[in-house]
Write a protein that holds these residues in place. Structure first.
Motif, PDB file in Angstrom:
ATOM      1  N   UNK A  86       6.220   3.603   0.513  1.00  0.00           N
ATOM      2  CA  UNK A  86       6.400   2.360   1.267  1.00  0.00           C
ATOM      3  C   UNK A  86       5.360   1.320   0.861  1.00  0.00           C
ATOM      4  N   UNK A  87       4.122   1.783   0.643  1.00  0.00           N
ATOM      5  CA  UNK A  87       3.063   0.846   0.261  1.00  0.00           C
ATOM      6  C   UNK A  87       3.352   0.239  -1.111  1.00  0.00           C
ATOM      7  N   UNK A  88       3.749   1.079  -2.045  1.00  0.00           N
ATOM      8  CA  UNK A  88       4.047   0.568  -3.382  1.00  0.00           C
ATOM      9  C   UNK A  88       5.261  -0.369  -3.377  1.00  0.00           C
ATOM     10  N   UNK A  89       6.192  -0.124  -2.444  1.00  0.00           N
ATOM     11  CA  UNK A  89       7.392  -0.965  -2.366  1.00  0.00           C
ATOM     12  C   UNK A  89       7.083  -2.349  -1.829  1.00  0.00           C
ATOM     13  N   UNK A  90       5.987  -2.494  -1.068  1.00  0.00           N
ATOM     14  CA  UNK A  90       5.670  -3.784  -0.449  1.00  0.00           C
ATOM     15  C   UNK A  90       4.483  -4.479  -1.100  1.00  0.00           C
ATOM     16  N   UNK A  91       3.706  -3.771  -1.912  1.00  0.00           N
ATOM     17  CA  UNK A  91       2.523  -4.381  -2.522  1.00  0.00           C
ATOM     18  C   UNK A  91       2.886  -5.032  -3.850  1.00  0.00           C
ATOM     19  N   UNK A  92       2.022  -5.914  -4.302  1.00  0.00           N
ATOM     20  CA  UNK A  92       2.257  -6.590  -5.571  1.00  0.00           C
ATOM     21  C   UNK A  92       3.302  -7.678  -5.458  1.00  0.00           C
ATOM     22  N   UNK A  93       3.785  -8.089  -6.610  1.00  0.00           N
ATOM     23  CA  UNK A  93       4.781  -9.169  -6.651  1.00  0.00           C
ATOM     24  C   UNK A  93       6.167  -8.580  -6.406  1.00  0.00           C
ATOM     25  N   UNK A  94       6.886  -9.148  -5.463  1.00  0.00           N
ATOM     26  CA  UNK A  94       8.230  -8.665  -5.168  1.00  0.00           C
ATOM     27  C   UNK A  94       8.216  -7.477  -4.223  1.00  0.00           C
TER      28      UNK A  94
END
Length: 484
Positions: A261-269
């Motif tokens: 979930x964190x990787x899906x919401x962090x960064x661009x997009x």
């Protein structure tokens, strides 16, 4: 105190249990394994069978529920909240009331215990609804009535016009091995990685034939015996997608979901597909444990990150699902199902524009069996499926999320089978999605998912994996299917 307010004044930061796990009542059992000599208990204790809200929510003061069978007095009685899954409050203190002491811990079950019912007892009940009134008012509002049926992880439900007594049996492909010797397994892994070269076959056969809990015990014994971290050794001896798969297998599942979930919401997009897959399929208790793991790992609240990275009605849907407050009883109220079906029809097809809030409220709060009845009533009223109505009324991520809920209600294994097919079709492979589903569903219903895959696409899941993957990565995925 909200258990996720830790670290904020005036709430001190609490100790985080790295081996936090889901309750043993769920098919995928990550927490509280049977204690072994010299090995600490992981996760929360299993919910006691007598509790109406046997969901094992994290307690505000520690990682373990209070040892007192009843909460403190001097609070108003709140019947719906107790059954809804909130921390129960307001039960009279056993030492100060006339209630007899229970033989076992936990609240008595109304249907089977010898305790007097509220309407029959000699205790004053000012302002309490009578049992018949409470029964009528609680089902539809998202409050499961007291039942002797324990809360179970949500599986696929068929459309039914009557009560659904139990969730159907699922077919896991990975089950805890018995007898289990974690020290022997640790020695096998050490031998496989010691010296020049790596015995990948030994690693695959050990890790794909043990449950998540057992793998964590093996890692504990590995560090005890050899003073080395098992995950670090695996990463140094392997590479590529095979390494990613092994690390996923060795990660406690609440932490694994939190990282996804964190990787899906962090960064661009934003990877909305990950948010939909996780948030639309988890039970209340699983969502609560994932939220705690997320806060401990990243210092933020999952709800805040979801709201900050999404927008519009999709943001509202994710917020509702993040509350983990869906009804989870198995009783179906057909009259309420008809009312909800009419409400959905009036909010969508019978008006100019769409009232998204009605769809949000119904699809995020009703139990899965109740939703199945609502969808059946909707088709009876309109002559077409609610999935067609959602496609006509909504678009974008909100449409995908609402349709995902409909699919999960009707057939959860088929939903994941479609996700697996999507991850491998066409050019290239969505390895992250493939790994996530294989690792998280192997102890729940991967056997059912494999059956649904073959039924829908005419080819076996194993044949697709063999055609789309290679090397030890392919062998490890087949090992999770029990085919290596």
């Amino acid at each position: 105190m909200n258990p996720y307010q830790q670290g904020q004044s005036p709430y001190p930061r609490q100790q985080y249990l790295h081996n936090i796990g889901f309750s043993n009542t769920a098919p995928q059992s990550f927490g509280n394994p049977m204690p072994m000599p010299g090995f600490p208990t992981m996760g929360y204790p299993a919910p006691q069978p007598g509790y109406p809200n046997a969901q094992g929510y994290p307690q505000p003061n520690s990682g373990y529920p209070s040892s007192q069978p009843y909460p403190q007095p001097n609070q108003s009685y709140s019947q719906p909240n107790a059954a809804q899954g909130y921390p129960t409050s307001g039960y009279p203190q056993s030492a100060q009331s006339g209630y007899p002491q229970p033989a076992q811990s936990g609240y008595p079950q109304q249907a089977q215990s010898g305790y007097p019912q509220p309407a029959q007892s000699n205790y004053p009940q000012p302002g309490y609804p009578q049992p018949s009134e409470r029964h009528q008012s609680s089902q539809y509002q998202g409050y499961p009535p007291h039942s002797h049926t324990p809360v179970q992880s949500q599986q696929s439900y068929s459309v039914s016009s009557g009560p659904v007594p139990n969730a159907p049996k699922s077919k896991p492909t990975v089950v805890p091995v018995n007898p289990f010797d974690p020290r022997e397994d640790a020695a096998v892994l050490r031998k496989a990685m010691k010296g020049f070269g790596t015995d990948e076959k030994a690693i695959i056969q050990v890790l794909t034939r043990r449950s998540n809990e057992q793998r964590l015990r093996i890692a504990f014994e590995f560090k005890t015996l050899y003073g080395k971290d098992l995950i670090s050794d695996l990463k140094s001896e392997t590479s590529g997608k095979f390494e990613d798969l092994l690390v996923a297998l060795m990660t406690p599942l609440p932490q694994f979901y939190a990282k996804e979930l964190h990787d899906a919401t962090s960064g661009i997009g934003t990877d909305e597909d990950v948010l939909i897959e996780v948030m639309c399929t988890m039970s209340n208790h699983e969502i609560q444990v994932i939220k705690q793991a997320y806060t401990a790992m990243y210092g933020n609240f999952l709800e805040d990150d979801l709201r900050g990275d999404t927008s519009g009605n999709f943001k509202r849907l994710m917020t509702s699902l993040c509350m983990g407050n869906r009804a989870e009883d198995f009783h179906v109220d057909q009259e309420k199902a008809r009312e909800d079906a009419r409400s959905l029809l009036q909010a969508g097809e019978l008006r100019l524009g769409t009232d998204e809030s009605v769809f949000n409220a119904v699809l995020c709060s009703r139990s899965f069996p109740q939703l199945a009845a609502i969808f059946q009533e909707y088709q009876f009223l309109t002559g077409h499926d609610i999935d067609d109505a959602i496609k006509a009324e909504f678009s974008g991520d909100l449409e995908k999320a609402l349709r995902a809920i409909v699919k999960v209600v009707r057939n959860k294994p088929l939903f994941f089978a479609e996700r697996l097919h999507k991850s491998m079709k066409g050019l290239g492979t969505n390895d992250r999605q493939l790994i996530r589903i294989m690792v998280t569903r192997c102890e729940v219903d991967l056997g059912d998912i494999s059956d649904m895959f073959q039924s829908k696409y005419g080819e076996t899941l194993a044949s697709w994996i063999e055609g789309d993957c290679s090397g030890h990565y392919k062998k490890c995925l087949l090992g999770l299917l029990g085919l290596y």
